[in-house]
Design a protein around this motif. Structure first.
Motif, PDB file in Angstrom:
ATOM      1  N   MET A 148     -43.288  -9.850 -52.300  1.00  0.00           N
ATOM      2  CA  MET A 148     -42.981  -9.556 -50.905  1.00  0.00           C
ATOM      3  C   MET A 148     -42.052 -10.603 -50.304  1.00  0.00           C
ATOM      4  SD  MET A 148     -46.596 -10.738 -49.146  1.00  0.00           S
ATOM      5  CE  MET A 148     -46.163  -9.871 -47.643  1.00  0.00           C
ATOM      6  N   VAL A 149     -41.498 -10.246 -49.161  1.00  0.00           N
ATOM      7  CA  VAL A 149     -40.818 -11.206 -48.291  1.00  0.00           C
ATOM      8  C   VAL A 149     -41.915 -11.806 -47.418  1.00  0.00           C
ATOM      9  CG1 VAL A 149     -39.124 -11.524 -46.457  1.00  0.00           C
ATOM     10  CG2 VAL A 149     -38.689  -9.856 -48.284  1.00  0.00           C
ATOM     11  N   PRO A 150     -42.201 -13.092 -47.540  1.00  0.00           N
ATOM     12  CA  PRO A 150     -43.337 -13.655 -46.808  1.00  0.00           C
ATOM     13  C   PRO A 150     -43.124 -13.667 -45.299  1.00  0.00           C
ATOM     14  CG  PRO A 150     -42.083 -15.397 -47.890  1.00  0.00           C
ATOM     15  CD  PRO A 150     -41.508 -14.088 -48.369  1.00  0.00           C
ATOM     16  N   GLU A 151     -44.224 -13.610 -44.591  1.00  0.00           N
ATOM     17  CA  GLU A 151     -44.198 -13.650 -43.128  1.00  0.00           C
ATOM     18  C   GLU A 151     -43.409 -14.868 -42.639  1.00  0.00           C
ATOM     19  OE1 GLU A 151     -47.420 -14.295 -39.482  1.00  0.00           O
ATOM     20  OE2 GLU A 151     -48.061 -13.302 -41.353  1.00  0.00           O
ATOM     21  N   GLY A 152     -42.514 -14.643 -41.706  1.00  0.00           N
ATOM     22  CA  GLY A 152     -41.734 -15.728 -41.112  1.00  0.00           C
ATOM     23  C   GLY A 152     -40.463 -16.079 -41.860  1.00  0.00           C
ATOM     24  N   ALA A 153     -40.290 -15.570 -43.090  1.00  0.00           N
ATOM     25  CA  ALA A 153     -39.069 -15.858 -43.846  1.00  0.00           C
ATOM     26  C   ALA A 153     -37.857 -15.290 -43.130  1.00  0.00           C
ATOM     27  CB  ALA A 153     -39.172 -15.277 -45.253  1.00  0.00           C
ATOM     28  N   ASP A 154     -36.720 -15.951 -43.267  1.00  0.00           N
ATOM     29  CA  ASP A 154     -35.510 -15.518 -42.575  1.00  0.00           C
ATOM     30  C   ASP A 154     -34.900 -14.302 -43.282  1.00  0.00           C
ATOM     31  OD1 ASP A 154     -33.376 -15.964 -40.543  1.00  0.00           O
ATOM     32  OD2 ASP A 154     -32.146 -16.249 -42.323  1.00  0.00           O
ATOM     33  N   VAL A 155     -34.758 -13.228 -42.538  1.00  0.00           N
ATOM     34  CA  VAL A 155     -34.114 -12.018 -43.038  1.00  0.00           C
ATOM     35  C   VAL A 155     -32.701 -11.978 -42.462  1.00  0.00           C
ATOM     36  CG1 VAL A 155     -34.211  -9.504 -43.193  1.00  0.00           C
ATOM     37  CG2 VAL A 155     -36.340 -10.834 -43.098  1.00  0.00           C
ATOM     38  N   ALA A 156     -31.696 -12.036 -43.324  1.00  0.00           N
ATOM     39  CA  ALA A 156     -30.298 -12.041 -42.883  1.00  0.00           C
ATOM     40  C   ALA A 156     -29.825 -10.607 -42.686  1.00  0.00           C
ATOM     41  CB  ALA A 156     -29.427 -12.747 -43.908  1.00  0.00           C
ATOM     42  N   LEU A 157     -29.389 -10.286 -41.478  1.00  0.00           N
ATOM     43  CA  LEU A 157     -28.929  -8.948 -41.132  1.00  0.00           C
ATOM     44  C   LEU A 157     -27.421  -8.961 -40.914  1.00  0.00           C
ATOM     45  CD1 LEU A 157     -31.699  -8.175 -38.487  1.00  0.00           C
ATOM     46  CD2 LEU A 157     -31.649  -7.353 -40.857  1.00  0.00           C
ATOM     47  N   ASP A 158     -26.733  -8.025 -41.541  1.00  0.00           N
ATOM     48  CA  ASP A 158     -25.290  -7.848 -41.344  1.00  0.00           C
ATOM     49  C   ASP A 158     -25.069  -6.352 -41.196  1.00  0.00           C
ATOM     50  OD1 ASP A 158     -22.564  -7.853 -41.260  1.00  0.00           O
ATOM     51  OD2 ASP A 158     -22.255  -8.684 -43.272  1.00  0.00           O
ATOM     52  N   VAL A 159     -24.974  -5.895 -39.949  1.00  0.00           N
ATOM     53  CA  VAL A 159     -24.947  -4.452 -39.700  1.00  0.00           C
ATOM     54  C   VAL A 159     -23.785  -4.058 -38.788  1.00  0.00           C
ATOM     55  CG1 VAL A 159     -27.425  -4.137 -40.040  1.00  0.00           C
ATOM     56  CG2 VAL A 159     -26.569  -4.704 -37.765  1.00  0.00           C
ATOM     57  N   LEU A 160     -23.333  -2.831 -38.996  1.00  0.00           N
ATOM     58  CA  LEU A 160     -22.302  -2.232 -38.155  1.00  0.00           C
ATOM     59  C   LEU A 160     -22.940  -1.093 -37.386  1.00  0.00           C
ATOM     60  CD1 LEU A 160     -19.226  -2.008 -37.420  1.00  0.00           C
ATOM     61  CD2 LEU A 160     -19.100  -0.243 -39.212  1.00  0.00           C
ATOM     62  N   LEU A 161     -22.825  -1.130 -36.068  1.00  0.00           N
ATOM     63  CA  LEU A 161     -23.315  -0.046 -35.227  1.00  0.00           C
ATOM     64  C   LEU A 161     -22.130   0.784 -34.771  1.00  0.00           C
ATOM     65  CD1 LEU A 161     -25.860  -1.820 -35.301  1.00  0.00           C
ATOM     66  CD2 LEU A 161     -26.238  -1.232 -32.893  1.00  0.00           C
ATOM     67  N   GLU A 162     -22.221   2.090 -34.989  1.00  0.00           N
ATOM     68  CA  GLU A 162     -21.164   3.005 -34.603  1.00  0.00           C
ATOM     69  C   GLU A 162     -21.727   4.067 -33.657  1.00  0.00           C
ATOM     70  OE1 GLU A 162     -18.423   4.087 -38.049  1.00  0.00           O
ATOM     71  OE2 GLU A 162     -20.243   3.459 -39.102  1.00  0.00           O
ATOM     72  N   SER A 163     -21.033   4.293 -32.571  1.00  0.00           N
ATOM     73  CA  SER A 163     -21.429   5.340 -31.636  1.00  0.00           C
ATOM     74  C   SER A 163     -20.916   6.682 -32.147  1.00  0.00           C
ATOM     75  CB  SER A 163     -20.850   5.057 -30.242  1.00  0.00           C
ATOM     76  OG  SER A 163     -21.242   6.056 -29.333  1.00  0.00           O
ATOM     77  N   VAL A 164     -21.835   7.622 -32.346  1.00  0.00           N
ATOM     78  CA  VAL A 164     -21.476   8.976 -32.755  1.00  0.00           C
ATOM     79  C   VAL A 164     -22.022   9.946 -31.733  1.00  0.00           C
ATOM     80  CG1 VAL A 164     -21.389   8.375 -35.220  1.00  0.00           C
ATOM     81  CG2 VAL A 164     -23.540   9.159 -34.221  1.00  0.00           C
ATOM     82  N   VAL A 165     -21.683  11.211 -31.883  1.00  0.00           N
ATOM     83  CA  VAL A 165     -22.060  12.208 -30.870  1.00  0.00           C
ATOM     84  C   VAL A 165     -23.566  12.246 -30.649  1.00  0.00           C
ATOM     85  CG1 VAL A 165     -22.071  14.656 -30.308  1.00  0.00           C
ATOM     86  CG2 VAL A 165     -20.023  13.617 -31.305  1.00  0.00           C
ATOM     87  N   GLU A 166     -24.346  12.181 -31.741  1.00  0.00           N
ATOM     88  CA  GLU A 166     -25.792  12.359 -31.646  1.00  0.00           C
ATOM     89  C   GLU A 166     -26.575  11.064 -31.431  1.00  0.00           C
ATOM     90  OE1 GLU A 166     -27.726  15.410 -31.781  1.00  0.00           O
ATOM     91  OE2 GLU A 166     -25.701  15.953 -31.137  1.00  0.00           O
ATOM     92  N   GLY A 167     -25.904   9.915 -31.569  1.00  0.00           N
ATOM     93  CA  GLY A 167     -26.640   8.668 -31.408  1.00  0.00           C
ATOM     94  C   GLY A 167     -25.864   7.475 -31.918  1.00  0.00           C
ATOM     95  N   VAL A 168     -26.574   6.528 -32.503  1.00  0.00           N
ATOM     96  CA  VAL A 168     -25.978   5.304 -33.029  1.00  0.00           C
ATOM     97  C   VAL A 168     -26.243   5.257 -34.525  1.00  0.00           C
ATOM     98  CG1 VAL A 168     -26.023   2.781 -32.993  1.00  0.00           C
ATOM     99  CG2 VAL A 168     -26.270   4.065 -30.853  1.00  0.00           C
ATOM    100  N   LEU A 169     -25.180   5.170 -35.308  1.00  0.00           N
ATOM    101  CA  LEU A 169     -25.295   5.082 -36.752  1.00  0.00           C
ATOM    102  C   LEU A 169     -25.290   3.604 -37.143  1.00  0.00           C
ATOM    103  CD1 LEU A 169     -25.367   6.509 -39.524  1.00  0.00           C
ATOM    104  CD2 LEU A 169     -22.858   6.394 -39.510  1.00  0.00           C
ATOM    105  N   VAL A 170     -26.354   3.175 -37.823  1.00  0.00           N
ATOM    106  CA  VAL A 170     -26.484   1.789 -38.271  1.00  0.00           C
ATOM    107  C   VAL A 170     -26.241   1.744 -39.774  1.00  0.00           C
ATOM    108  CG1 VAL A 170     -28.034  -0.187 -38.520  1.00  0.00           C
ATOM    109  CG2 VAL A 170     -28.133   1.229 -36.456  1.00  0.00           C
ATOM    110  N   SER A 171     -25.329   0.888 -40.205  1.00  0.00           N
ATOM    111  CA  SER A 171     -25.091   0.700 -41.636  1.00  0.00           C
ATOM    112  C   SER A 171     -24.887  -0.784 -41.898  1.00  0.00           C
ATOM    113  CB  SER A 171     -23.884   1.503 -42.113  1.00  0.00           C
ATOM    114  OG  SER A 171     -22.717   1.134 -41.398  1.00  0.00           O
TER     115      SER A 171
END
Length: 200
Positions: free
Chosen positions: A58-81
């Motif tokens: 597992m990823v232990p509690e409190g460990a740093d999770v590095a996030l690198d995401v692109l949010l795009e606005s689309v007709v139906e909502g927000v696409l996260v990749s």
């Protein structure tokens, strides 16, 4: 060592994400015009209980999770990749040695706008939703990590494991290591007379 465990159910998006959580992104900066996009790079602590399979890997509690995401606005909502990566700890399922490593997962998820066609035509647990202009990344990262982590982690693909009789690590014992097996019907006699065989 945990010999069996249940696969966690897919996480549902909380009704009201915590705006100050590093897992939560405010989409008001993005706007709702289709085609708008914005990249976010940040770290977030693994939630209580960690991510993955307790007692296995597992990823232990409190460990740093590095996030690198692109949010795009689309007709139906927000696409996260994008991606999420974090350190892992666990134990080899054969020899029980401690393991450490890193997991990286790909993310791609649509968060539906309130009153959108997608939001109206799907059940609550079928699609994530934008709530008060906020998107919570923790549930999709949790689900992706659970799917990416091995259910029976190994220190090496050819790990021979432990001796079933003495519990020693076979990789560290002499070649051909084995234990004499006594027919249980004769065990009492051997205990009484010792290991010396009687001459016929």
């Amino acid at each position: 060592m945990m010999s069996e465990f249940a696969m966690p159910e897919p996480s549902a998006v909380p009704a009201h994400p915590e705006p100050t959580s590093p897992w939560v992104i405010d989409t008001r900066d993005l706007g709702r015009r289709a085609g708008n996009s914005r990249r976010y790079t940040r770290g977030a602590p693994a939630p209580a209980g960690g991510l993955g399979f307790a007692g296995v890997i597992m990823v232990p509690e409190g460990a740093d999770v590095a996030l690198d995401v692109l949010l795009e606005s689309v007709v139906e909502g927000v696409l996260v990749s994008g991606t999420a990566s974090a350190p892992t700890v666990g134990e080899c399922s054969r020899c029980l040695d401690e393991l450490s490593g890193r997991v990286e997962v790909e993310l791609r998820e649509l968060y539906a706008y309130p009153e959108s066609t997608t939001e109206a035509s799907t059940d609550e647990d079928e699609v994530h939703r934008v709530v008060d202009d906020l998107v919570d990344l923790e549930p999709i990262v949790r689900d992706a990590v659970v799917l990416a982590l091995p259910q029976a982690p190994l220190c090496s693909p050819d790990c021979p494991g432990l001796c079933p009789d003495c519990g020693g690590k076979l990789a560290e014992l002499e070649p051909g290591h084995r234990h004499e097996r006594i027919d249980p019907r004769w065990a009492a006699l051997r205990e009484r007379f010792g290991d010396t065989e009687e001459e016929s």
